[in-house]
Design an enzyme around this catalytic site. Sequence first.
Site, mmCIF file in Angstrom:
data_model
loop_
_atom_site.group_PDB
_atom_site.id
_atom_site.type_symbol
_atom_site.label_atom_id
_atom_site.label_comp_id
_atom_site.label_asym_id
_atom_site.label_seq_id
_atom_site.Cartn_x
_atom_site.Cartn_y
_atom_site.Cartn_z
ATOM 1 N N ALA A 100 14.394 11.036 14.227
ATOM 2 C CA ALA A 100 13.923 10.067 13.181
ATOM 3 C C ALA A 100 15.194 9.512 12.747
ATOM 4 C CB ALA A 100 13.708 11.225 12.116
ATOM 5 N N SER A 101 15.160 8.273 12.451
ATOM 6 C CA SER A 101 16.183 7.301 12.471
ATOM 7 C C SER A 101 17.315 7.584 11.120
ATOM 8 C CB SER A 101 15.877 5.823 12.151
ATOM 9 O OG SER A 101 14.995 5.515 13.248
#
Length: 210
Positions: A9-10
């Site tokens: 996930a960023s």
Amino acid sequence: MLIRAYLRASTTEQDAQRAKEELKAFGAKFGSRIAGYYIENQSGTKLERPELNKLIDDSEAGDVLLIEKMDRLTRLPWLEWKTLKARIMEKGLVIVVADQPMTHAVFSSGEQNSITLALTEFMLDLGAAMARDDYETRHKRQAQGIAKAKAEGKYRGRRVNASLHQDIRDQLSLGRSYSEIQQKLGCSRATIARVVKSSEGIGNVTSRCE
């Protein structure tokens, strides 16, 4: 053949483990168990990612690198994607994308012929290009939206994660260092610095930076 799942996930505000159960079920569908999960909160636009590097280093020829979608592996510009793909292929890893059936052939045959390999590589390249295009399009629209809001006097900046900021303030009030707060809350040093800058009456908390 071992399956190594990569989940990304960023930001720390996003749940990198969201697809873990889905990938576990995917492996079970083919009678395979996932040997390891490599999970991190890093942008897909970064070539160097600690957990992805660890996955590649841990792998042997014939192992599977399993991802939920292509954009979990890459949002890289084309030349950087080619660099990453070359590293993966040199290691002998087989990339399997859960939502791309064309990449699942390794589970049914145990190996891939030249035609299947070519089609799989084409699908991976296409997926990588689409992931990058989606990233650039969303950021372009975001920039356009911000510019329009600023022009209309409506821009208020990025929404603050009030709960996280309060947790950081609580940790600061206990005399915790930046590194200790990062480890406990999973936030970045930049976020802590913003909280320090915007807070009043915290005292000499910045003196505890490491």
